[in-house]
Design an enzyme around this catalytic site. Structure first.
Site, mmCIF file in Angstrom:
data_model
loop_
_atom_site.group_PDB
_atom_site.id
_atom_site.type_symbol
_atom_site.label_atom_id
_atom_site.label_comp_id
_atom_site.label_asym_id
_atom_site.label_seq_id
_atom_site.Cartn_x
_atom_site.Cartn_y
_atom_site.Cartn_z
ATOM 1 N N GLU A 60 0.881 -1.162 0.000
ATOM 2 C CA GLU A 60 0.000 0.000 0.000
ATOM 3 C C GLU A 60 0.916 1.208 0.000
ATOM 4 O O GLU A 60 1.546 1.531 1.003
ATOM 5 C CB GLU A 60 -0.912 -0.027 1.231
ATOM 6 C CG GLU A 60 -2.165 0.828 1.073
ATOM 7 C CD GLU A 60 -2.024 2.243 1.601
ATOM 8 O OE1 GLU A 60 -0.984 2.885 1.348
ATOM 9 O OE2 GLU A 60 -2.959 2.709 2.262
ATOM 10 N N CYS A 100 -2.115 8.907 2.935
ATOM 11 C CA CYS A 100 -2.015 8.476 1.536
ATOM 12 C C CYS A 100 -3.326 8.687 0.790
ATOM 13 O O CYS A 100 -3.331 8.951 -0.409
ATOM 14 C CB CYS A 100 -1.618 7.001 1.470
ATOM 15 S SG CYS A 100 0.033 6.653 2.085
ATOM 16 N N GLU A 139 3.555 13.369 -4.667
ATOM 17 C CA GLU A 139 2.638 13.284 -3.542
ATOM 18 C C GLU A 139 2.978 14.372 -2.532
ATOM 19 O O GLU A 139 4.134 14.563 -2.177
ATOM 20 C CB GLU A 139 2.730 11.916 -2.861
ATOM 21 C CG GLU A 139 1.769 11.771 -1.694
ATOM 22 C CD GLU A 139 1.813 10.391 -1.052
ATOM 23 O OE1 GLU A 139 0.798 9.985 -0.483
ATOM 24 O OE2 GLU A 139 2.868 9.739 -1.135
#
Length: 458
Positions: free
Chosen positions: A229, A263, A360
């Site tokens: 993940e 996330c 990100e």
């Protein structure tokens, strides 16, 4: 002696120092996990559920102590930290209740008198975890792993050694069998050797795509299954027919939970041009209402960034994007004073090549892109190497149809992207592979064994 050190991000001062495990200590942990496996697998669902329920009760009974550790080590606002402890307990309780049904034998007709698939545990499983949700991510890993009959070894982030020790202590406090769940405080350099050890049968990793690729390659080299993940740059699409106030309220919340260090936070807000200006006003109003400050304060909604280097990187992303043409509506300046605080920030006139979109962003930074229409919005949403979560604000029917076109592991229509023990979670593209949670998550680390019983039928 190598130590694992956490700094209180509110003050910048050292919170905890823990000696890293020696090679001899690592060996002892692996031995205990392997030795405990056969009895734990044979214990059956009822006994395993008893232990998990006891651990959940331990978490709930000591929620203030556990939440204070998170607030101290990684800056989570205390109200959020309490919620995280409760959610970790929920994961343990959920799998205690449903694991037997999730892993029930599956009978499949064939030429056999009887044929079926049974789901058997593999052995010791290693979980390599990040700092941003220390309790939740630990139980997202260990609850299904343990209920499937595997033993669990947790290598937590070196930034949260106090949280890691407390999680292991919770198992010890309820009398869990020795070796069933263990904390392994090792350095990053030691992880490869643990993955390669033949006693480890599978690996679960949550973290960056860069680190994930290393873990994946190492596990693959040993022909071991892995679940990854990884990072996300989650799109939030707001179309002209959306409930704009509701969309603005939820999008703002999604962006600032855990100071934006999530996330699955809404990171790229893609708004149909017809309602762009109206939505930006609503979003700015919501974002301005969040109090930034001491995470131990009950009224604080946004705490500090967990580490100084991460704040520096976040600010560089913001500055580079402004220099490339983004408009700063809110925030965007590092405040004076101690701690690693960063203001709630809103950028508009953002385009796909800007750093805040191409990378990100791990912090309370919302960026808004304009889309000409729904098809254009989907194209922008998919224009990323990541594919973790996404949200769509429009009519329910239209949103469900759009979900099929969005390259992400989960899509929320008119709601917040979140993890839930009842539902599978995971990503595609550089956001990883495999699934955690729900019935899918518990089947990642089992042997789906086919059983054929004769004689053959005519």
């Amino acid at each position: 002696m190598t130590t694992l050190t956490s700094r209180n991000p509110t003050t910048g001062r050292i919170a905890h120092e823990v000696p890293a495990a020696t090679d001899e200590q690592v060996e002892a942990v692996l031995d205990r996990a392997e030795n405990a496996f056969s009895d734990w697998a044979a214990a059956g669902f009822d006994e395993r559920a008893r232990v998990l329920r006891a651990v959940a009760a331990q978490l709930r009974d000591n929620v203030d102590a556990y939440s204070a550790l998170m607030t101290e080590e990684m800056g989570k606002p205390v109200t959020e930290a309490r919620g995280e402890v409760g959610k970790a307990a929920w994961a343990a309780e959920h799998y205690a209740e449903h694991a037997a049904a999730y892993l029930a034998d599956e009978h499949i007709a064939s030429d056999a008198t009887s044929s079926y698939v049974q789901y058997l545990p593999l052995g010791p499983v290693l979980g390599v975890l990040p700092w941003n949700a220390p309790f939740w991510l630990a139980f997202r890993f260990c609850a299904p792993t343990l209920m499937a009959g595997n033993t669990a070894i947790m290598k937590h982030d070196s930034n949260v050694p106090g949280c890691a020790a407390a999680i292991a202590d919770a198992f010890a406090a309820v009398g869990a069998p020795e070796g069933v769940f263990q904390n392994l405080p090792v350095t990053t350099d030691q992880v490869e050797g643990v993955i390669r050890d033949p006693r480890i049968r599978a690996v679960s990793f949550t973290g960056s795509d860069r680190a994930g690729s290393i873990v994946a390659a190492t596990a693959a080299g040993e022909i071991k299954p892995a679940v990854l993940e990884l990072g996300g740059s989650d799109p939030c699409i707001v179309l002209a027919d959306a409930d704009l106030p509701a969309a603005a309220e939820t999008t703002a919340l999604s962006r600032i939970i855990n100071a934006g260090q999530s996330c699955i936070a809404a990171k790229r807000v893609i708004v149909e041009r017809a309602v762009h200006d109206e939505f930006v006003e609503l979003l700015a109003e919501q974002l301005q209402g969040f109090k930034v400050g001491d995470p131990a304060d009950e009224d604080t909604r946004v705490g500090p960034i967990a580490r100084e280097d991460q704040r520096k990187n976040l600010h560089e992303q913001v500055v580079a994007s402004i220099e490339a043409g983004a408009t700063r509506v809110l925030g965007g300046e590092i405040p004076e004073g101690e701690g690693y605080f960063y203001p709630v920030t809103l950028l508009t006139d953002v385009t796909a090549e800007m750093t805040v979109c191409a990378e990100e962003t791990f912090g309370p930074v919302a960026v808004v892109l304009a889309a000409d229409a729904a098809d254009h919005a989907v194209a922008i949403a998919n224009d990323t190497p990541y594919g973790l979560g996404a949200s769509v604000w429009t009519t329910a029917e239209r949103g469900e149809a759009m979900a099929r076109r969005i390259e992400a592991g989960q899509v929320a229509v008119n709601g917040i992207v979140k993890t839930d023990p009842r539902l599978p979670s995971g990503g595609v593209k550089r956001s990883g592979y495999g699934r955690e949670l729900g019935p899918h998550g518990i089947r990642e680390f089992v042997n789906a064994q086919q059983v054929w019983v004769g004689p053959a039928r005519e």
